[in-house]
Motif scaffolding. Structure first.
Motif: not given
Length: 217
Positions: A9-25
């Protein structure tokens, strides 16, 4: 909910908002959790954990750190000045720096011990009397005071009021961080971590969604 589902779910939200994968730990909040649940998450390969109390962390994490190399441990609960030395020896990050007296204690022990955990200032974005944290209007001055003591402030942390839209508080924290040149944002918990990702969180503190309901003795 399985750890893998939270991470997905974190990775999906990163992708949806254009953030780099793994930037939210993900900080797995293991306070008041049975040891077997914590070990199960460690055995899945997760290494970033959060604890609320120095005494509870000291009772379990030194041994677990030996058994599971690479653990990073964050203090996410209030820190009493008489526990600062123990906290600085045990934790890799202290997310609850919230008053000048505590800053002075950390600065003094930093020189004495020759090292310092990563430091986050806790901001009381909801200005709640019962909650720890520096008031938003005082945050800039407090960050400057900490830096004047030789402390490097890497991040900010907040816990929004339970009955308010968390995104507004996450946005406020991000704004304070931006004008002070601070990169790390610890915000978002089990019920709102996806909103925190959307607002730029770099650390998400999730407990019960990973481990199940806490077991209080």
């Amino acid at each position: 909910m399985p750890l893998s589902d939270i991470l997905d779910r974190i990775r999906a939200e990163e992708e949806r908002t254009g953030r780099a994968p793994g930037s939210a730990r993900l900080v797995a909040v293991s306070k008041v959790q049975p040891l077997e649940r914590v070990i199960a998450v460690l055995e899945e390969g997760h290494r970033l954990f959060g604890e609320n109390k120095v005494q509870e962390a000291a009772a379990k994490w030194p041994e677990l750190k030996e058994r599971f190399p690479g653990v990073e441990l964050h203090l996410i609960g209030p820190l009493q000045t008489n526990k600062v030395r123990q906290a600085m020896e045990l934790f890799d990050a202290i997310e609850t720096l919230d008053r000048p007296k505590l800053a002075r204690s950390i600065a003094r022990l930093k020189d004495e011990l020759g090292h310092c955990p990563r430091l986050f200032v806790q901001v009381n974005t909801g200005e709640e009397e019962q909650k720890a944290g520096i008031m938003p209007a005082d945050a800039d001055a407090f960050i400057a005071e900490c830096r004047g003591l030789g402390l490097e402030i890497e991040g900010l942390m907040c816990i929004p009021p339970a009955d308010e839209e968390p995104s507004l508080h996450f946005a406020l924290l991000r704004k304070i961080a931006g004008r002070n040149g601070i990169a790390e944002l610890s915000m978002g918990m089990s019920g709102d971590f996806e909103k925190a990702v959307a607002q730029g969180a770099t650390y998400l503190r999730v407990g019960s969604a990973i481990f199940g309901e806490r077991v209080y003795s």
